[in-house]
Design a protein around this motif. Structure first.
Motif, short mmCIF file in Angstrom:
data_model
loop_
_atom_site.label_atom_id
_atom_site.label_comp_id
_atom_site.label_asym_id
_atom_site.label_seq_id
_atom_site.Cartn_x
_atom_site.Cartn_y
_atom_site.Cartn_z
N ARG A 11 1.08 -0.82 -0.12
CA ARG A 11 0.22 -0.08 -0.02
C ARG A 11 0.88 1.49 -0.16
O ARG A 11 2.05 1.06 0.04
CB ARG A 11 -1.34 -0.32 1.11
N PRO A 14 -0.76 8.05 -1.54
CA PRO A 14 -0.64 8.42 -2.71
C PRO A 14 -0.61 9.77 -3.24
O PRO A 14 -0.50 11.35 -2.43
CB PRO A 14 -2.37 8.29 -3.16
N TYR A 29 -3.59 4.39 -11.91
CA TYR A 29 -2.72 3.02 -11.36
C TYR A 29 -2.21 2.54 -12.72
O TYR A 29 -2.34 2.00 -13.86
CB TYR A 29 -3.76 2.36 -11.25
N GLN A 53 -4.39 12.07 -8.56
CA GLN A 53 -3.77 10.67 -7.57
C GLN A 53 -3.50 9.31 -7.88
O GLN A 53 -3.77 9.00 -8.88
CB GLN A 53 -4.71 10.24 -5.89
N TYR A 55 -0.92 5.86 -8.14
CA TYR A 55 -1.70 4.17 -7.47
C TYR A 55 0.22 3.41 -8.36
O TYR A 55 -0.42 3.60 -9.65
CB TYR A 55 -2.65 4.12 -6.98
N VAL A 79 -5.91 -0.71 -3.61
CA VAL A 79 -6.28 0.20 -5.19
C VAL A 79 -7.31 -0.10 -5.06
O VAL A 79 -7.85 1.13 -5.20
CB VAL A 79 -4.86 0.02 -6.27
N GLU A 82 -9.32 1.56 -2.45
CA GLU A 82 -9.15 3.12 -2.19
C GLU A 82 -10.74 3.86 -3.93
O GLU A 82 -11.22 4.76 -3.18
CB GLU A 82 -7.80 4.03 -2.70
#
Length: 238
Positions: A11, A14, A29, A53, A55, A79, A82
């Protein structure tokens, strides 16, 4: 990069780019290929006043591949949690999909369908950014060896695109109602060259340089806005 999850991490906190107060949230992502596009996305976020953001976890592609890498599986699950919590306006997904590494095209496609389907349940829009064609040789090393002969370091488009699973990416996007954004036309004509204009395109065989990613920010921005007409146009950064 400090914004990417460390090898043992499942994890991360971010990194946020653009306007942290913006109501329009984009999540980027994927693996190192998501990080590769970050220089472009930060410029877009600044111009459009989006909140982006990031990831990213290198060597952990977005498709669920069941290769026994528990850390990658836990990061993907993190993710997805999230995304469920944040309910972003857009998730942009991209991964390095080199062929011949224990993965078949069908397996890659099925794994990506699983991930995209989960993302689609919580995100307003999901888009897959296609993979880069892969050069025959690493660009910096080849250019250093052939300083006066850039074409010696080029790779035919047919060969370079055969090394990645773009057809599977496109099919997975279509199957899940996600958008697919091809990047090959931004890099290749009949050949894929390691230098465009006076900018080195690749930093190895299969990653963009940060400089060329920034060169492509306007092209990527147009593609995102075309694929998502609801995205706010915002203002331009001064």
């Amino acid at each position: 990069a400090t914004c990417e999850a460390a090898p043992a991490a499942d994890r991360l906190e971010p990194c946020v780019f653009g306007d942290p107060a913006s109501a329009f949230l984009v999540m980027l992502y994927g693996d190192s290929h998501a990080g590769m596009w970050l220089p472009a996305m930060t410029e877009i976020a600044a111009r459009r006043h989006w909140r982006v953001q990031f990831y990213g976890k290198p060597a952990c592609p977005a498709p669920r591949l069941l290769l026994g890498n528990a850390t990658c599986d836990r990061f993907r699950d993190f993710v997805l949690r999230e995304v469920r919590a944040e309910r972003p306006d857009l998730v942009l997904v991209t991964s390095l999909s080199r062929k011949g590494e224990l993965i078949t095209e069908a397996r890659w496609q099925a794994g990506l369908v699983e991930t995209l389907s989960a993302l689609r349940r919580s995100a307003a829009r999901v888009m897959v950014l296609g993979d880069l064609p892969v050069l025959d040789e690493s660009a910096p090393e080849c250019l250093a060896a052939h300083p006066a002969d850039v074409p010696a370091c080029a790779t035919s488009r047919a060969v370079a695109t055969e090394r990645v699973w773009n057809d599977a990416d496109r099919a997975a996007a279509k199957a899940t109602g996600s958008a697919y954004l091809p990047v090959v036309p931004w890099l290749c004509g009949a050949i894929c060259t390691p230098v465009i204009g006076n900018v080195t395109v690749y930093r190895n065989r299969f990653h963009l340089t940060a400089t060329y990613a920034r060169v492509l920010s306007a092209v990527l921005e147009d593609a995102l806005l075309t694929a998502d007409p609801a995205a706010p146009r915002g203002g331009t950064a001064g």
